[in-house]
Write a protein that holds these residues in place. Structure first.
Motif, PDB file in Angstrom:
ATOM      1  N   ILE A  89      13.403  38.936   0.789  1.00  0.00           N
ATOM      2  CA  ILE A  89      14.334  40.033   0.562  1.00  0.00           C
ATOM      3  C   ILE A  89      14.556  40.730   1.892  1.00  0.00           C
ATOM      4  CG2 ILE A  89      14.805  42.123  -0.774  1.00  0.00           C
ATOM      5  CD1 ILE A  89      14.450  39.552  -2.475  1.00  0.00           C
ATOM      6  N   VAL A  90      15.799  40.682   2.382  1.00  0.00           N
ATOM      7  CA  VAL A  90      16.094  41.207   3.704  1.00  0.00           C
ATOM      8  C   VAL A  90      16.827  42.540   3.675  1.00  0.00           C
ATOM      9  CG1 VAL A  90      16.062  38.921   4.752  1.00  0.00           C
ATOM     10  CG2 VAL A  90      18.226  39.856   3.948  1.00  0.00           C
ATOM     11  N   GLY A  91      17.326  42.926   2.495  1.00  0.00           N
ATOM     12  CA  GLY A  91      18.006  44.197   2.383  1.00  0.00           C
ATOM     13  C   GLY A  91      18.136  44.616   0.918  1.00  0.00           C
ATOM     14  N   VAL A  92      18.074  45.919   0.702  1.00  0.00           N
ATOM     15  CA  VAL A  92      18.282  46.472  -0.638  1.00  0.00           C
ATOM     16  C   VAL A  92      19.092  47.759  -0.503  1.00  0.00           C
ATOM     17  CG1 VAL A  92      16.119  45.562  -1.570  1.00  0.00           C
ATOM     18  CG2 VAL A  92      16.165  47.890  -0.709  1.00  0.00           C
ATOM     19  N   GLY A  93      19.758  48.116  -1.572  1.00  0.00           N
ATOM     20  CA  GLY A  93      20.477  49.378  -1.610  1.00  0.00           C
ATOM     21  C   GLY A  93      20.577  49.880  -3.023  1.00  0.00           C
ATOM     22  N   ALA A 128      13.628  39.971  -9.439  1.00  0.00           N
ATOM     23  CA  ALA A 128      13.108  39.024 -10.438  1.00  0.00           C
ATOM     24  C   ALA A 128      14.209  38.064 -10.897  1.00  0.00           C
ATOM     25  CB  ALA A 128      12.523  39.780 -11.619  1.00  0.00           C
ATOM     26  N   ALA A 129      15.414  38.588 -11.127  1.00  0.00           N
ATOM     27  CA  ALA A 129      16.525  37.740 -11.566  1.00  0.00           C
ATOM     28  C   ALA A 129      16.908  36.737 -10.480  1.00  0.00           C
ATOM     29  CB  ALA A 129      17.726  38.606 -11.948  1.00  0.00           C
ATOM     30  N   ALA A 130      16.913  37.171  -9.230  1.00  0.00           N
ATOM     31  CA  ALA A 130      17.234  36.263  -8.125  1.00  0.00           C
ATOM     32  C   ALA A 130      16.173  35.179  -7.979  1.00  0.00           C
ATOM     33  CB  ALA A 130      17.372  37.049  -6.820  1.00  0.00           C
ATOM     34  N   LEU A 131      14.931  35.541  -8.176  1.00  0.00           N
ATOM     35  CA  LEU A 131      13.834  34.593  -8.015  1.00  0.00           C
ATOM     36  C   LEU A 131      13.921  33.442  -9.009  1.00  0.00           C
ATOM     37  CD1 LEU A 131      11.293  34.056  -6.356  1.00  0.00           C
ATOM     38  CD2 LEU A 131      10.010  35.360  -8.053  1.00  0.00           C
ATOM     39  N   VAL A 132      14.295  33.725 -10.232  1.00  0.00           N
ATOM     40  CA  VAL A 132      14.341  32.669 -11.247  1.00  0.00           C
ATOM     41  C   VAL A 132      15.670  31.902 -11.249  1.00  0.00           C
ATOM     42  CG1 VAL A 132      12.642  33.792 -12.731  1.00  0.00           C
ATOM     43  CG2 VAL A 132      15.064  34.210 -13.119  1.00  0.00           C
ATOM     44  N   ALA A 133      16.675  32.395 -10.531  1.00  0.00           N
ATOM     45  CA  ALA A 133      17.976  31.709 -10.462  1.00  0.00           C
ATOM     46  C   ALA A 133      18.038  30.850  -9.200  1.00  0.00           C
ATOM     47  CB  ALA A 133      19.111  32.729 -10.489  1.00  0.00           C
ATOM     48  N   ARG A 134      17.146  29.902  -9.126  1.00  0.00           N
ATOM     49  CA  ARG A 134      17.034  29.073  -7.914  1.00  0.00           C
ATOM     50  C   ARG A 134      18.352  28.395  -7.533  1.00  0.00           C
ATOM     51  NH1 ARG A 134      12.232  26.544  -5.286  1.00  0.00           N
ATOM     52  NH2 ARG A 134      13.157  25.042  -3.870  1.00  0.00           N
ATOM     53  N   GLU A 135      19.194  28.088  -8.510  1.00  0.00           N
ATOM     54  CA  GLU A 135      20.476  27.440  -8.206  1.00  0.00           C
ATOM     55  C   GLU A 135      21.403  28.353  -7.398  1.00  0.00           C
ATOM     56  OE1 GLU A 135      21.014  29.853 -11.846  1.00  0.00           O
ATOM     57  OE2 GLU A 135      19.474  28.419 -11.254  1.00  0.00           O
ATOM     58  N   GLY A 154      15.464  27.737   4.466  1.00  0.00           N
ATOM     59  CA  GLY A 154      15.144  27.630   5.877  1.00  0.00           C
ATOM     60  C   GLY A 154      16.240  28.020   6.851  1.00  0.00           C
ATOM     61  N   GLY A 155      17.411  28.330   6.374  1.00  0.00           N
ATOM     62  CA  GLY A 155      18.500  28.695   7.272  1.00  0.00           C
ATOM     63  C   GLY A 155      18.656  30.195   7.389  1.00  0.00           C
ATOM     64  N   TRP A 156      19.748  30.581   8.006  1.00  0.00           N
ATOM     65  CA  TRP A 156      20.046  32.002   8.184  1.00  0.00           C
ATOM     66  C   TRP A 156      21.046  32.506   7.159  1.00  0.00           C
ATOM     67  CZ3 TRP A 156      17.149  35.015  11.065  1.00  0.00           C
ATOM     68  CH2 TRP A 156      16.357  34.431  12.044  1.00  0.00           C
ATOM     69  N   GLU A 157      21.428  31.669   6.212  1.00  0.00           N
ATOM     70  CA  GLU A 157      22.385  32.071   5.189  1.00  0.00           C
ATOM     71  C   GLU A 157      21.752  33.109   4.255  1.00  0.00           C
ATOM     72  OE1 GLU A 157      25.129  30.079   1.692  1.00  0.00           O
ATOM     73  OE2 GLU A 157      23.958  28.795   3.002  1.00  0.00           O
ATOM     74  N   ILE A 158      22.525  34.116   3.903  1.00  0.00           N
ATOM     75  CA  ILE A 158      22.059  35.197   3.038  1.00  0.00           C
ATOM     76  C   ILE A 158      22.864  35.175   1.742  1.00  0.00           C
ATOM     77  CG2 ILE A 158      21.884  37.717   2.803  1.00  0.00           C
ATOM     78  CD1 ILE A 158      19.989  36.620   4.905  1.00  0.00           C
ATOM     79  N   ALA A 159      22.179  35.377   0.632  1.00  0.00           N
ATOM     80  CA  ALA A 159      22.844  35.518  -0.663  1.00  0.00           C
ATOM     81  C   ALA A 159      22.676  36.961  -1.119  1.00  0.00           C
ATOM     82  CB  ALA A 159      22.241  34.565  -1.688  1.00  0.00           C
ATOM     83  N   GLU A 160      23.540  37.402  -1.990  1.00  0.00           N
ATOM     84  CA  GLU A 160      23.467  38.765  -2.518  1.00  0.00           C
ATOM     85  C   GLU A 160      23.471  38.722  -4.040  1.00  0.00           C
ATOM     86  OE1 GLU A 160      27.061  39.983  -0.630  1.00  0.00           O
ATOM     87  OE2 GLU A 160      25.986  41.058   0.945  1.00  0.00           O
ATOM     88  N   ALA A 181      19.897  41.607  -0.796  1.00  0.00           N
ATOM     89  CA  ALA A 181      20.307  40.485   0.046  1.00  0.00           C
ATOM     90  C   ALA A 181      19.045  39.680   0.328  1.00  0.00           C
ATOM     91  CB  ALA A 181      20.930  40.989   1.342  1.00  0.00           C
ATOM     92  N   PHE A 182      19.154  38.343   0.228  1.00  0.00           N
ATOM     93  CA  PHE A 182      17.963  37.528   0.423  1.00  0.00           C
ATOM     94  C   PHE A 182      18.288  36.181   1.054  1.00  0.00           C
ATOM     95  CE2 PHE A 182      19.644  36.575  -3.755  1.00  0.00           C
ATOM     96  CZ  PHE A 182      19.469  35.206  -3.925  1.00  0.00           C
ATOM     97  N   SER A 183      17.280  35.640   1.732  1.00  0.00           N
ATOM     98  CA  SER A 183      17.350  34.282   2.247  1.00  0.00           C
ATOM     99  C   SER A 183      16.317  33.468   1.470  1.00  0.00           C
ATOM    100  CB  SER A 183      17.061  34.250   3.752  1.00  0.00           C
ATOM    101  OG  SER A 183      15.749  34.715   4.009  1.00  0.00           O
ATOM    102  N   ALA A 184      16.343  32.157   1.634  1.00  0.00           N
ATOM    103  CA  ALA A 184      15.459  31.306   0.845  1.00  0.00           C
ATOM    104  C   ALA A 184      14.587  30.419   1.733  1.00  0.00           C
ATOM    105  CB  ALA A 184      16.273  30.436  -0.105  1.00  0.00           C
TER     106      ALA A 184
END
Length: 76
Positions: A69-73, A31-38, A44-50, A59-62
């Motif tokens: 969401i591509v990974g969780v731990g 939820a926090a990642a979703l609202v922090a669009r900045e 559309g790329g392969w870049e991943i943010a954490e 870990a997620f892509s946009a």
């Protein structure tokens, strides 16, 4: 404006196996990642943010309309 969240199958399986506390913490990170669009990587790329919580990470892509969401731990 509403955004889409896509959970990869392995993420869904991981969430299903977490205790309630872990699942809640991971969902709060999502939820926090979703609202922090900045903080999203380029759409559309392969870049991943954490994003990290006290005992969890995601870990997620946009895309233009949300995040994948591509990974969780969780350290339990």
């Amino acid at each position: 404006m509403s955004y889409r969240v896509e959970l990869w199958l392995r993420v869904e399986e991981t969430l299903a196996g977490l205790p309630e506390e872990g699942c809640r913490e991971v969902m709060e990170l999502i939820a926090a990642a979703l609202v922090a669009r900045e903080a999203w990587p380029a759409p559309g790329g392969w870049e991943i943010a954490e994003r990290f919580g006290p005992r969890s990470w995601i870990a997620f892509s946009a895309a233009l309309d949300g995040i994948d969401i591509v990974g969780v731990g969780w350290v339990g």
